[in-house]
Enzyme design. Sequence first.
Site, PDB file in Angstrom:
ATOM      1  N   ASN A   1       0.859  -1.171   0.000  1.00 37.89           N
ATOM      2  CA  ASN A   1       0.000   0.000   0.000  1.00 37.89           C
ATOM      3  C   ASN A   1       0.904   1.231   0.000  1.00 37.89           C
ATOM      4  O   ASN A   1       1.446   1.595   1.039  1.00 37.89           O
ATOM      5  CB  ASN A   1      -0.908  -0.032   1.243  1.00 37.89           C
ATOM      6  CG  ASN A   1      -1.814   1.185   1.316  1.00 37.89           C
ATOM      7  OD1 ASN A   1      -1.877   1.977   0.375  1.00 37.89           O
ATOM      8  ND2 ASN A   1      -2.509   1.337   2.437  1.00 37.89           N
ATOM      9  N   TRP A   2       1.060   1.805  -1.172  1.00 40.76           N
ATOM     10  CA  TRP A   2       1.983   2.943  -1.285  1.00 40.76           C
ATOM     11  C   TRP A   2       1.416   4.215  -0.657  1.00 40.76           C
ATOM     12  O   TRP A   2       2.125   5.177  -0.461  1.00 40.76           O
ATOM     13  CB  TRP A   2       2.316   3.219  -2.762  1.00 40.76           C
ATOM     14  CG  TRP A   2       3.178   2.185  -3.416  1.00 40.76           C
ATOM     15  CD1 TRP A   2       3.582   0.968  -2.903  1.00 40.76           C
ATOM     16  CD2 TRP A   2       3.772   2.268  -4.724  1.00 40.76           C
ATOM     17  NE1 TRP A   2       4.365   0.310  -3.804  1.00 40.76           N
ATOM     18  CE2 TRP A   2       4.501   1.074  -4.941  1.00 40.76           C
ATOM     19  CE3 TRP A   2       3.744   3.226  -5.734  1.00 40.76           C
ATOM     20  CZ2 TRP A   2       5.201   0.820  -6.123  1.00 40.76           C
ATOM     21  CZ3 TRP A   2       4.435   2.980  -6.919  1.00 40.76           C
ATOM     22  CH2 TRP A   2       5.163   1.790  -7.108  1.00 40.76           C
ATOM     23  N   LYS A   3       0.113   4.232  -0.422  1.00 38.08           N
ATOM     24  CA  LYS A   3      -0.561   5.436   0.089  1.00 38.08           C
ATOM     25  C   LYS A   3      -0.232   6.627  -0.817  1.00 38.08           C
ATOM     26  O   LYS A   3      -0.106   6.447  -2.029  1.00 38.08           O
ATOM     27  CB  LYS A   3      -0.180   5.677   1.551  1.00 38.08           C
ATOM     28  CG  LYS A   3      -0.410   4.422   2.413  1.00 38.08           C
ATOM     29  CD  LYS A   3      -0.296   4.658   3.868  1.00 38.08           C
ATOM     30  CE  LYS A   3      -0.517   3.351   4.614  1.00 38.08           C
ATOM     31  NZ  LYS A   3      -0.508   3.488   6.064  1.00 38.08           N
TER      32      LYS A   3
ATOM     33  N   HIS B   1      -9.811   1.405   4.310  1.00 38.91           N
ATOM     34  CA  HIS B   1      -8.589   1.573   5.094  1.00 38.91           C
ATOM     35  C   HIS B   1      -8.872   2.528   6.257  1.00 38.91           C
ATOM     36  O   HIS B   1      -9.657   3.477   6.111  1.00 38.91           O
ATOM     37  CB  HIS B   1      -7.468   2.123   4.195  1.00 38.91           C
ATOM     38  CG  HIS B   1      -6.138   2.093   4.872  1.00 38.91           C
ATOM     39  ND1 HIS B   1      -5.764   3.033   5.810  1.00 38.91           N
ATOM     40  CD2 HIS B   1      -5.109   1.218   4.786  1.00 38.91           C
ATOM     41  CE1 HIS B   1      -4.557   2.729   6.255  1.00 38.91           C
ATOM     42  NE2 HIS B   1      -4.134   1.629   5.658  1.00 38.91           N
TER      43      HIS B   1
ATOM     44  N   GLU C   1      -7.298   4.917   7.434  1.00 43.23           N
ATOM     45  CA  GLU C   1      -7.048   6.335   7.138  1.00 43.23           C
ATOM     46  C   GLU C   1      -8.232   6.946   6.398  1.00 43.23           C
ATOM     47  O   GLU C   1      -8.567   8.112   6.594  1.00 43.23           O
ATOM     48  CB  GLU C   1      -5.745   6.465   6.323  1.00 43.23           C
ATOM     49  CG  GLU C   1      -4.529   6.224   7.204  1.00 43.23           C
ATOM     50  CD  GLU C   1      -3.333   5.629   6.483  1.00 43.23           C
ATOM     51  OE1 GLU C   1      -3.287   5.650   5.248  1.00 43.23           O
ATOM     52  OE2 GLU C   1      -2.438   5.115   7.197  1.00 43.23           O
TER      53      GLU C   1
ATOM     54  N   GLU D   1      -6.061  -4.670  10.385  1.00 41.68           N
ATOM     55  CA  GLU D   1      -5.012  -3.683  10.643  1.00 41.68           C
ATOM     56  C   GLU D   1      -5.340  -2.918  11.923  1.00 41.68           C
ATOM     57  O   GLU D   1      -6.124  -1.956  11.888  1.00 41.68           O
ATOM     58  CB  GLU D   1      -4.919  -2.690   9.481  1.00 41.68           C
ATOM     59  CG  GLU D   1      -4.624  -3.330   8.147  1.00 41.68           C
ATOM     60  CD  GLU D   1      -4.005  -2.333   7.174  1.00 41.68           C
ATOM     61  OE1 GLU D   1      -2.899  -2.606   6.714  1.00 41.68           O
ATOM     62  OE2 GLU D   1      -4.624  -1.289   6.906  1.00 41.68           O
TER      63      GLU D   1
ATOM     64  N   GLY E   1       1.901   2.393  10.848  1.00 43.93           N
ATOM     65  CA  GLY E   1       2.864   3.488  10.700  1.00 43.93           C
ATOM     66  C   GLY E   1       3.522   3.904  11.999  1.00 43.93           C
ATOM     67  O   GLY E   1       4.164   4.949  12.073  1.00 43.93           O
TER      68      GLY E   1
ATOM     69  N   SER F   1       2.837  -2.056  10.475  1.00 44.39           N
ATOM     70  CA  SER F   1       4.285  -2.123  10.714  1.00 44.39           C
ATOM     71  C   SER F   1       4.905  -3.476  10.381  1.00 44.39           C
ATOM     72  O   SER F   1       5.841  -3.913  11.056  1.00 44.39           O
ATOM     73  CB  SER F   1       4.606  -1.706  12.158  1.00 44.39           C
ATOM     74  OG  SER F   1       4.180  -0.381  12.395  1.00 44.39           O
TER      75      SER F   1
ATOM     76  N   GLY G   1       2.430  -0.964   4.407  1.00 46.78           N
ATOM     77  CA  GLY G   1       2.595   0.434   4.025  1.00 46.78           C
ATOM     78  C   GLY G   1       4.062   0.792   3.870  1.00 46.78           C
ATOM     79  O   GLY G   1       4.683   0.521   2.846  1.00 46.78           O
ATOM     80  N   GLY G   2       4.643   1.360   4.923  1.00 50.02           N
ATOM     81  CA  GLY G   2       6.003   1.908   4.883  1.00 50.02           C
ATOM     82  C   GLY G   2       7.036   0.984   4.241  1.00 50.02           C
ATOM     83  O   GLY G   2       7.806   1.412   3.375  1.00 50.02           O
TER      84      GLY G   2
HETATM   85  P1  PGA Z   1       2.331   0.345   7.749  1.00 51.47           P
HETATM   86  O1  PGA Z   1       0.903   0.584   7.054  1.00 51.47           O
HETATM   87  O2  PGA Z   1       2.877  -0.930   7.196  1.00 51.47           O
HETATM   88  O3  PGA Z   1       3.158   1.539   7.365  1.00 51.47           O
HETATM   89  O4  PGA Z   1       2.099   0.276   9.225  1.00 51.47           O
HETATM   90  C1  PGA Z   1       0.031  -0.479   6.806  1.00 51.47           C
HETATM   91  C2  PGA Z   1      -1.227   0.045   6.170  1.00 51.47           C
HETATM   92  O5  PGA Z   1      -1.676   1.132   6.550  1.00 51.47           O
HETATM   93  O6  PGA Z   1      -1.809  -0.594   5.268  1.00 51.47           O
END
Ligand code: PGA
Length: 253
Positions: free
Chosen positions: A9-11, A97, A99, A169, A175, A215, A236-237
């Site tokens: 997930n590049w966001k 998601h 967010e 999640e 994050g 994470s 994500g990251g």
């Molecule tokens: P993260 O994000 O790996 O940076 O914690 C995961 C996500 O939000 O899908």
Amino acid sequence: MRKQIAAANWKMNKTLSEGEQLLKGILGGMGEVQEHQQVVFAIPYPYLLKSNESIGAKKNTFVAAQNCHHKTSGAYTGEVSVDMLQSICIKYCIVGHSERREYFSESNSMLADKVNLCLSKSIVPIFCCGEPLNVREAGIQNEFVQQQLQESLFHLDADAIQQVVIAYEPIWAIGTGKTASSDQAQDMHKHIRSVLAKQFGQDVAGNISILYGGSVKGSNAKEIFSQPDVDGGLVGGASLVADEFLQIIKSLK
Ligand code: PGA
């Protein structure tokens, strides 16, 4: 065996050229994806078409949208519909998601509409659920996640639910560098599967991939993915660094 999935997930990260370089690095390094595995890249809208072309016919490797609108079409400036995604051959879409739930006020019932629209266009929804820290601290995370599933997915029939991928999640782990322990992940994944089994039957629940997100890194993926009810991760990251994501792909069961 149900699908084991590494989903990036590049966001809202990477310019076109940075994204191309990242994708090239990962595609070049990952080798053959096994039959029971999938690798998915949820990347920003402007690059979906081009990235789909770059991936081409690479086996079990797909591009995903990070979101879609909950209406079919119309006066919704700035939004993207499932019809548009289908027209550029997108096969996956992240739905709900945390967010988006938090910053764009997406409700469980709106997410039910998104899931329906995705399925109507043969797009696999990667449906996200997970509790905030205060819910975890109060010890009511199981009930919280169960309600998210009930209100967004329980209207589906047994065939339709098997087209959905679920991503658990915990918001406190996204994050933050604070990963859920592999036991915490397994406990929740087992709970999710039992909730699905009650509604849809044991066999159906056994076919549904449940990813962990929060994470995940190259160094912890193997242990988390080794849990019996964890079928890969939504990352994500660490998905923004080719070597990290390659290690995560290699950690799939
Ligand atoms: P993260 O994000 O790996 O940076 O914690 C995961 C996500 O939000 O899908």
